[in-house]
Design a protein around this motif. Structure first.
Motif, PDB file in Angstrom:
ATOM      1  N   GLN A 209      -5.416   2.312  -9.041  1.00  0.00           N
ATOM      2  CA  GLN A 209      -4.409   1.030  -8.257  1.00  0.00           C
ATOM      3  C   GLN A 209      -5.022   0.586  -6.791  1.00  0.00           C
ATOM      4  O   GLN A 209      -4.880  -0.370  -6.528  1.00  0.00           O
ATOM      5  N   TRP A 210      -5.565   1.560  -5.957  1.00  0.00           N
ATOM      6  CA  TRP A 210      -6.455   1.639  -5.045  1.00  0.00           C
ATOM      7  C   TRP A 210      -7.265   0.329  -5.125  1.00  0.00           C
ATOM      8  O   TRP A 210      -7.194  -0.320  -4.463  1.00  0.00           O
ATOM      9  N   LEU A 211      -8.094   0.750  -6.094  1.00  0.00           N
ATOM     10  CA  LEU A 211      -9.207  -0.839  -6.431  1.00  0.00           C
ATOM     11  C   LEU A 211      -8.801  -2.155  -6.662  1.00  0.00           C
ATOM     12  O   LEU A 211      -9.756  -2.849  -5.918  1.00  0.00           O
ATOM     13  N   PHE A 212      -7.762  -1.996  -7.642  1.00  0.00           N
ATOM     14  CA  PHE A 212      -7.347  -3.601  -7.805  1.00  0.00           C
ATOM     15  C   PHE A 212      -6.457  -3.874  -6.418  1.00  0.00           C
ATOM     16  O   PHE A 212      -6.860  -4.938  -6.550  1.00  0.00           O
ATOM     17  N   PHE A 213      -5.676  -3.059  -5.840  1.00  0.00           N
ATOM     18  CA  PHE A 213      -4.730  -3.342  -4.858  1.00  0.00           C
ATOM     19  C   PHE A 213      -6.173  -3.501  -3.168  1.00  0.00           C
ATOM     20  O   PHE A 213      -5.909  -4.963  -2.921  1.00  0.00           O
ATOM     21  N   ILE A 214      -7.341  -3.320  -3.088  1.00  0.00           N
ATOM     22  CA  ILE A 214      -8.075  -3.823  -2.010  1.00  0.00           C
ATOM     23  C   ILE A 214      -8.641  -4.905  -2.642  1.00  0.00           C
ATOM     24  O   ILE A 214      -8.667  -5.469  -1.467  1.00  0.00           O
ATOM     25  N   PHE A 215      -9.704  -5.006  -3.812  1.00  0.00           N
ATOM     26  CA  PHE A 215      -9.580  -6.205  -3.933  1.00  0.00           C
ATOM     27  C   PHE A 215      -9.104  -7.514  -3.644  1.00  0.00           C
ATOM     28  O   PHE A 215      -9.339  -8.393  -2.932  1.00  0.00           O
ATOM     29  N   VAL A 216      -7.881  -7.112  -3.722  1.00  0.00           N
ATOM     30  CA  VAL A 216      -6.640  -8.236  -4.010  1.00  0.00           C
ATOM     31  C   VAL A 216      -6.504  -8.415  -2.570  1.00  0.00           C
ATOM     32  O   VAL A 216      -6.489  -9.691  -1.586  1.00  0.00           O
TER      33      VAL A 216
ATOM     34  N   GLY B 217       1.164  -1.419  -0.172  1.00  0.00           N
ATOM     35  CA  GLY B 217      -0.226  -0.004  -0.049  1.00  0.00           C
ATOM     36  C   GLY B 217       0.310   1.401   0.258  1.00  0.00           C
ATOM     37  O   GLY B 217       0.502   2.726  -1.205  1.00  0.00           O
ATOM     38  N   TYR B 218       2.095   1.251   0.728  1.00  0.00           N
ATOM     39  CA  TYR B 218       2.852   2.755   1.034  1.00  0.00           C
ATOM     40  C   TYR B 218       3.372   2.584  -0.675  1.00  0.00           C
ATOM     41  O   TYR B 218       3.766   3.561  -0.926  1.00  0.00           O
ATOM     42  N   PHE B 219       3.821   1.452  -1.265  1.00  0.00           N
ATOM     43  CA  PHE B 219       4.399   2.012  -2.307  1.00  0.00           C
ATOM     44  C   PHE B 219       3.285   2.492  -3.481  1.00  0.00           C
ATOM     45  O   PHE B 219       3.560   3.374  -3.696  1.00  0.00           O
ATOM     46  N   ILE B 220       2.297   2.062  -3.496  1.00  0.00           N
ATOM     47  CA  ILE B 220       1.156   2.870  -3.966  1.00  0.00           C
ATOM     48  C   ILE B 220       0.775   3.880  -3.890  1.00  0.00           C
ATOM     49  O   ILE B 220       0.227   4.520  -5.236  1.00  0.00           O
ATOM     50  N   PHE B 221       0.748   4.299  -2.796  1.00  0.00           N
ATOM     51  CA  PHE B 221       0.761   5.877  -2.197  1.00  0.00           C
ATOM     52  C   PHE B 221       2.088   6.548  -2.711  1.00  0.00           C
ATOM     53  O   PHE B 221       1.651   7.944  -3.258  1.00  0.00           O
ATOM     54  N   LEU B 222       2.983   6.532  -2.569  1.00  0.00           N
ATOM     55  CA  LEU B 222       4.141   6.939  -3.469  1.00  0.00           C
ATOM     56  C   LEU B 222       4.405   7.188  -4.851  1.00  0.00           C
ATOM     57  O   LEU B 222       4.855   7.849  -5.758  1.00  0.00           O
TER      58      LEU B 222
ATOM     59  N   ILE C 153      -1.131  -4.923  -8.754  1.00  0.00           N
ATOM     60  CA  ILE C 153      -0.005  -3.343  -8.565  1.00  0.00           C
ATOM     61  C   ILE C 153       0.402  -2.966  -9.630  1.00  0.00           C
ATOM     62  O   ILE C 153       0.492  -2.027 -10.308  1.00  0.00           O
ATOM     63  N   GLY C 154       1.119  -4.225 -10.684  1.00  0.00           N
ATOM     64  CA  GLY C 154       1.705  -4.174 -11.782  1.00  0.00           C
ATOM     65  C   GLY C 154       0.753  -3.672 -12.959  1.00  0.00           C
ATOM     66  O   GLY C 154       0.678  -2.164 -13.697  1.00  0.00           O
ATOM     67  N   ILE C 155      -0.153  -3.991 -13.001  1.00  0.00           N
ATOM     68  CA  ILE C 155      -1.727  -3.172 -14.553  1.00  0.00           C
ATOM     69  C   ILE C 155      -1.920  -2.391 -13.992  1.00  0.00           C
ATOM     70  O   ILE C 155      -2.144  -1.419 -14.656  1.00  0.00           O
ATOM     71  N   SER C 156      -2.398  -2.829 -12.824  1.00  0.00           N
ATOM     72  CA  SER C 156      -2.888  -0.653 -12.056  1.00  0.00           C
ATOM     73  C   SER C 156      -1.950   0.130 -12.383  1.00  0.00           C
ATOM     74  O   SER C 156      -2.537   1.839 -12.599  1.00  0.00           O
ATOM     75  N   TYR C 157      -0.888   0.528 -12.420  1.00  0.00           N
ATOM     76  CA  TYR C 157       0.048   0.652 -12.033  1.00  0.00           C
ATOM     77  C   TYR C 157       0.312   1.888 -13.536  1.00  0.00           C
ATOM     78  O   TYR C 157       0.565   2.913 -14.346  1.00  0.00           O
TER      79      TYR C 157
END
Length: 301
Positions: free
Chosen positions: A250-257, A238-243, A295-299
């Protein structure tokens, strides 16, 4: 026909772990700069060969030490089941050691030789370290996988830091702090897979002198350890996504997993029979790969 036995011995269901971190760093580096697809393919091939080498060595080592026996809850290994002989597996270990070396050498030769001779030398030495570590997890007079915490540490380093940050450097010739955070996150998820494996076979490992973290902690605290490493992994991811946040996806994909990982943790907490750890182990392998994709695709969207 023995081909199916060799495929079984390679433990296909674990192989996504070997290229998950490599793939994630490739996706991100490809978005940031011009990256060679050949380098990525060579990274994947080398990683797959090394993991198959580790799986073959584990099959061989656990058989000669007696850890792999009829009391073991996990999937039966090929030597213990009589599907592949010790001499055949030994030859396979030699073969995959050579294949890993040639693939790794081709990777660093193609990527680094004309860029930086010092870094080329470091990676060249690293090939031998990776091969040695793949074999020594279960083989030798003092296999490190039989010592408390060493298996977890090496998995964290090789499947996390080296897989993500090490491959990112091969793609971009730079080191990034945010990629280091990401490598820690992926490394912890891989440690989680190993921990499930060790919780499953805790009793048999204790009898045979294989002192893993679950043997040391006991099942109750091994589950707490599992919860801790998964939650820390989520926090760092989550911190990586924040940065690097650019959009809501990015957050939607991440939260799903993350929700799926939390459900996994719930299953682990309330699990009573050790044989059910097998299904959760396979599930966490898949979730780790989904985590990487999220993380990768949403990035890059």
């Amino acid at each position: 026909m023995k081909l199916k036995y060799w495929i079984y011995a390679a433990r296909i269901h674990t192989l996504p772990l070997s290229f998950s971190g490599i793939t994630l760093s490739f996706i991100i580096s490809k978005y940031r700069t011009n990256v060679s697809f050949v380098t990525y393919i060579l990274c994947v091939i080398t990683a797959l060969l090394l993991q198959i080498l580790a799986n073959f060595s584990n099959d061989y080592g656990d058989s000669i030490t007696g850890v792999d026996n009829f009391k073991r809850i996990g999937p039966k290994k090929t030597i213990q089941s009589g599907l592949i002989s010790l001499s055949e597996m030994k030859k396979a270990i030699y073969l995959f050691s050579l294949l890993s070396f040639f693939s790794g050498f081709l990777l660093v030769y193609n990527t680094l030789l004309y860029k930086n001779i010092f870094v080329f030398f470091l990676y060249f030495v690293g090939i031998f370290i990776c091969i040695y570590s793949s074999i020594k997890y279960s083989l030798g007079t003092r296999p490190y996988g039989y010592t408390v915490g060493m298996g977890d540490l090496f998995v964290f380093i090789f499947f996390g830091i080296i897989s993500v940050e090490g491959s990112y450097f091969l793609y971009t010739f730079t080191l990034c702090k945010d990629m280091l955070f990401l490598s820690l996150s992926i490394g912890l998820l891989n440690v989680g897979v190993l921990n499930i494996n060790n919780m499953r076979d805790l009793d048999n490992d204790y009898e045979k002198g294989k002192y893993t973290i679950p043997v040391w902690l006991g099942i109750k605290y091994a589950k707490l350890y599992h919860i801790f490493i998964i939650l820390i992994s989520i926090f760092i991811g989550g911190y990586f996504i924040f940065l690097n946040q650019k959009n809501i996806y990015q957050w939607l994909f991440f939260i799903f997993v993350v929700i799926l990982l939390i459900l996994h943790i719930k299953k682990i907490i309330f699990m009573k029979k050790k044989k059910f750890f097998n299904s959760e182990l396979k599930k966490l392998v898949i979730l780790t790969f989904l985590y990487v994709l999220s993380i990768g695709i949403s990035y890059i969207i």
